[in-house]
Design an enzyme around this catalytic site. Structure first.
Site, PDB file in Angstrom:
ATOM      1  N   MET A  40       0.842  -1.204   0.000  1.00  0.00           N
ATOM      2  CA  MET A  40       0.000   0.000   0.000  1.00  0.00           C
ATOM      3  C   MET A  40       0.869   1.243   0.000  1.00  0.00           C
ATOM      4  O   MET A  40       1.916   1.286   0.627  1.00  0.00           O
ATOM      5  CB  MET A  40      -0.913   0.011   1.226  1.00  0.00           C
ATOM      6  CG  MET A  40      -2.127  -0.913   1.092  1.00  0.00           C
ATOM      7  SD  MET A  40      -3.257  -0.392  -0.215  1.00  0.00           S
ATOM      8  CE  MET A  40      -3.790   1.211   0.383  1.00  0.00           C
ATOM      9  N   GLU A  41       0.348   2.298  -0.687  1.00  0.00           N
ATOM     10  CA  GLU A  41       1.134   3.505  -0.906  1.00  0.00           C
ATOM     11  C   GLU A  41       0.907   4.553   0.167  1.00  0.00           C
ATOM     12  O   GLU A  41       0.991   5.749  -0.107  1.00  0.00           O
ATOM     13  CB  GLU A  41       0.794   4.096  -2.277  1.00  0.00           C
ATOM     14  CG  GLU A  41      -0.637   4.620  -2.428  1.00  0.00           C
ATOM     15  CD  GLU A  41      -1.653   3.588  -2.901  1.00  0.00           C
ATOM     16  OE1 GLU A  41      -2.734   4.005  -3.350  1.00  0.00           O
ATOM     17  OE2 GLU A  41      -1.370   2.379  -2.817  1.00  0.00           O
ATOM     18  N   ASN A  42       0.603   4.120   1.406  1.00  0.00           N
ATOM     19  CA  ASN A  42       0.326   5.083   2.475  1.00  0.00           C
ATOM     20  C   ASN A  42       1.418   6.153   2.534  1.00  0.00           C
ATOM     21  O   ASN A  42       2.609   5.856   2.485  1.00  0.00           O
ATOM     22  CB  ASN A  42       0.291   4.351   3.830  1.00  0.00           C
ATOM     23  CG  ASN A  42      -0.584   3.118   3.771  1.00  0.00           C
ATOM     24  OD1 ASN A  42      -1.786   3.203   3.624  1.00  0.00           O
ATOM     25  ND2 ASN A  42       0.047   1.951   3.868  1.00  0.00           N
ATOM     26  N   HIS A  93       6.051   1.155  -8.283  1.00  0.00           N
ATOM     27  CA  HIS A  93       4.625   1.470  -8.395  1.00  0.00           C
ATOM     28  C   HIS A  93       4.151   2.222  -7.156  1.00  0.00           C
ATOM     29  O   HIS A  93       3.492   3.266  -7.259  1.00  0.00           O
ATOM     30  CB  HIS A  93       3.835   0.169  -8.567  1.00  0.00           C
ATOM     31  CG  HIS A  93       2.358   0.352  -8.711  1.00  0.00           C
ATOM     32  ND1 HIS A  93       1.705   0.240  -9.913  1.00  0.00           N
ATOM     33  CD2 HIS A  93       1.391   0.631  -7.796  1.00  0.00           C
ATOM     34  CE1 HIS A  93       0.409   0.442  -9.753  1.00  0.00           C
ATOM     35  NE2 HIS A  93       0.190   0.676  -8.456  1.00  0.00           N
ATOM     36  N   GLU A  94       4.495   1.708  -5.979  1.00  0.00           N
ATOM     37  CA  GLU A  94       4.015   2.343  -4.745  1.00  0.00           C
ATOM     38  C   GLU A  94       4.682   3.700  -4.521  1.00  0.00           C
ATOM     39  O   GLU A  94       4.049   4.644  -4.020  1.00  0.00           O
ATOM     40  CB  GLU A  94       4.251   1.422  -3.544  1.00  0.00           C
ATOM     41  CG  GLU A  94       3.635   0.032  -3.662  1.00  0.00           C
ATOM     42  CD  GLU A  94       2.157   0.039  -4.028  1.00  0.00           C
ATOM     43  OE1 GLU A  94       1.479   1.054  -3.753  1.00  0.00           O
ATOM     44  OE2 GLU A  94       1.682  -0.958  -4.596  1.00  0.00           O
ATOM     45  N   GLU A 152      -3.894   4.521 -10.627  1.00  0.00           N
ATOM     46  CA  GLU A 152      -3.279   3.228 -10.929  1.00  0.00           C
ATOM     47  C   GLU A 152      -2.641   3.159 -12.318  1.00  0.00           C
ATOM     48  O   GLU A 152      -1.615   2.510 -12.501  1.00  0.00           O
ATOM     49  CB  GLU A 152      -4.311   2.108 -10.771  1.00  0.00           C
ATOM     50  CG  GLU A 152      -4.924   2.016  -9.379  1.00  0.00           C
ATOM     51  CD  GLU A 152      -3.881   1.807  -8.282  1.00  0.00           C
ATOM     52  OE1 GLU A 152      -2.716   1.471  -8.593  1.00  0.00           O
ATOM     53  OE2 GLU A 152      -4.237   1.983  -7.104  1.00  0.00           O
TER      54      GLU A 152
END
Length: 339
Positions: A1-3, A35-36, A58
């Site tokens: 996850m990209e938090n 990506h993240e 995305e």
């Protein structure tokens, strides 16, 4: 996850040791992390207004992660060769009832669950291919300038695809170049046909004489006997290499009327697979393509070889063409090295 401030990753997707893990694990790890990290810009710094524009998060993260890993590895093939992603996206997108990239039925939980596996290919893969197509239409430098302006204009704010297109159109119109010069439609007009409607076009190619062909479009129907009357039309950029300058140029196919097109000595249309579509040639052209592949398969770019195989087998599945055509296209493959 990209938090924001704490990117999290599964342990099995975050480990690699040379010689102990398969090389695909290294590639996957690089792309996942890139990506993240990309989401720190597309998703966190600028956030979509609503889930109907999830592709702004995305699609960009998917595409930029490939650019990032290519930069890290000093390669270009991840970004340039989207054949595998396109195959997955097309297979999902030819499913009846598929939703468009933008404005789909995200508010219906039951519908979302039903389409989740296919939607991932649309939101991640198809959207990244469409974004790359935008980049090629307005050209790379203009695209970069547009993204910088977009990120700075909507810093710590929310944006939708109209905001993005408005910025790209402004930057494109204020600079020279691009493939929309002299056309009576804008970038927004083009992209509306790709993101607001589901599925994709099938482009028929029929030889007239020599390298002169006629091309026309229709919606691709994977199961023809279930097809209903359909008026979908795309503004399709047909990219080709100018034999004099060796630069990419575009021939626009904007309606259902057949158009005359000069393939300039190429065996295939859209040789670098820059446009999201399937292509069907006439039987004589398939014969010439097969013979060319057997003689020296390198005369047809890698992306187009992949497309030829996927397109012909897909169309053979429900009798749109003979499996003989599809298997003939594969006869050269004992020599293939682009695995």
């Amino acid at each position: 996850m990209e938090n924001w401030g704490l990117i999290t990753i599964r342990q099995r997707d975050g480990l690699y040791k040379d010689g102990l893990f398969p090389i695909i694990q290294k590639h996957n790890l690089q792309e996942i992390i890139a990506h993240e990290v990309s989401h720190q810009w597309f998703g966190n710094l600028v956030t979509m207004k609503w889930w109907s524009d999830l592709w702004l998060n995305e699609g960009f993260a998917t595409l930029i992660s490939l650019k990032g890993v290519d930069f890290l590895e000093n390669t270009t093939w991840r970004y340039d060769d989207r054949a595998e992603s396109q195959c997955f996206a097309l297979r999902s997108d030819q499913t009846n009832g598929m939703i468009p990239i933008s404005g789909g039925e995200y508010s219906n939980p039951g519908r979302y669950t039903e389409l989740t596996s296919h939607m991932n290919h649309i939101i991640y893969k198809k959207s990244s291919i469409i974004i790359r197509m935008i980049e090629r239409i307005i050209e790379e430098d203009t695209f970069k300038k547009g993204l910088r302006r977009f990120l700075n204009s909507f810093l710590y704010k929310n944006a939708d695809h109209e905001d993005l297109f408005n910025v790209l159109v402004y930057v494109h119109d204020s600079s020279a170049g691009g493939h929309l010069s002299g056309q009576n439609f804008s970038l927004s007009d083009v992209m509306d046909t790709w993101i607001r409607q589901p599925h994709f076009p099938l482009v028929h190619v029929n030889r007239k004489e020599g390298s002169i062909v006629t091309i026309r479009q229709e919606k691709y129907e994977h199961v023809p006997y279930l097809a209903r009357a359909n008026e979908q039309v795309w503004k399709i950029p047909i990219f080709y290499d100018d034999p004099v300058s060796a630069k990419h140029k575009v021939f626009w196919l904007t309606d259902k009327q057949p158009q005359v097109f000069d393939m300039a000595g190429q065996y295939v249309v859209d040789p670098h697979q820059l446009t999201y579509m399937r292509i069907r040639y006439d039987i004589e052209m398939y014969s010439d393509i097969t013979m060319a592949l057997l003689h020296d398969y390198r005369v047809i770019p890698t992306n187009s070889r992949s497309r030829l195989i996927d397109d012909t087998f897909s169309m053979a599945e429900h009798g749109q063409m003979s499996y003989k055509v599809a298997f003939n296209v594969t006869m050269y493959m004992s020599k293939e090295v682009s695995f």
